[in-house]
Design a protein around this motif. Structure first.
Motif, PDB file in Angstrom:
ATOM      1  N   SER A  26      -0.474 -11.472  -9.641  1.00 21.67           N
ATOM      2  CA  SER A  26      -1.240 -11.168  -8.430  1.00 21.67           C
ATOM      3  C   SER A  26      -2.068 -12.352  -7.976  1.00 21.67           C
ATOM      4  N   THR A  31      -5.059 -12.972  -0.693  1.00 21.94           N
ATOM      5  CA  THR A  31      -5.302 -11.571  -0.368  1.00 21.94           C
ATOM      6  C   THR A  31      -6.048 -11.490   0.950  1.00 21.94           C
ATOM      7  N   ASP A  82      -2.108  -0.727   1.104  1.00 30.29           N
ATOM      8  CA  ASP A  82      -1.938  -1.973   0.361  1.00 30.29           C
ATOM      9  C   ASP A  82      -0.459  -2.366   0.395  1.00 30.29           C
ATOM     10  N   SER A  83      -0.208  -3.620   0.723  1.00 33.03           N
ATOM     11  CA  SER A  83       1.167  -4.089   0.883  1.00 33.03           C
ATOM     12  C   SER A  83       1.276  -5.540   0.467  1.00 33.03           C
ATOM     13  N   LEU A  84       2.495  -5.968   0.218  1.00 34.30           N
ATOM     14  CA  LEU A  84       2.805  -7.361  -0.053  1.00 34.30           C
ATOM     15  C   LEU A  84       3.731  -7.823   1.063  1.00 34.30           C
ATOM     16  N   LYS A  94      -1.056 -10.655   0.025  1.00 35.54           N
ATOM     17  CA  LYS A  94      -1.310  -9.283  -0.384  1.00 35.54           C
ATOM     18  C   LYS A  94      -2.315  -8.687   0.592  1.00 35.54           C
ATOM     19  N   GLU A  96      -4.916  -5.734   1.298  1.00 29.50           N
ATOM     20  CA  GLU A  96      -5.715  -4.693   0.662  1.00 29.50           C
ATOM     21  C   GLU A  96      -6.483  -3.958   1.738  1.00 29.50           C
TER      22      GLU A  96
END
Length: 108
Positions: A26, A31, A82-84, A94, A96
């Motif tokens: 991660s 992010t 939440d996604s990538l 990422k 959030e």
């Protein structure tokens, strides 16, 4: 470790671990924290993956954007969890969601 050493003999195991950690952990990508859901085209601009919404639309229409490994099909897709998100092989971010209490998500 033993499998990696077997598959890749005569290589630097620590170097392989470092590359894998940077790619898959991660911590290997940035992010972006969002307080409200928003369209994919806007997220690509916020993440500095594209310079404009028009460029985002072209990239998505060309199949160059994936959400959770699945090719995005609509630039108006709302990202509300939440996604990538990835663009190509190396641009990954990422998402959030940090919704505040009492804040209703907008409808588009």
């Amino acid at each position: 470790d033993s499998i990696t050493s077997f598959v890749h003999p005569n290589t630097d195991l620590a170097g392989i671990k470092s590359v894998a950690a940077g790619t898959f952990d991660s911590g290997g990508h940035d992010t972006l924290k969002l307080e409200v859901p928003m369209p994919l085209e806007d997220i690509l601009v916020l993440a500095h993956f594209t310079e404009s919404k028009t460029a985002s639309k072209r990239l998505i229409d060309g199949g160059g954007v994936k959400i959770g490994g699945v090719t995005a099909t609509s630039y108006r897709q709302i990202i509300d969890k939440d996604s990538l998100i990835s663009v190509g092989k190396k641009k990954i971010i990422k998402i959030e969601m940090v919704l505040k209490r009492g804040l209703e998500p907008p409808t588009y």
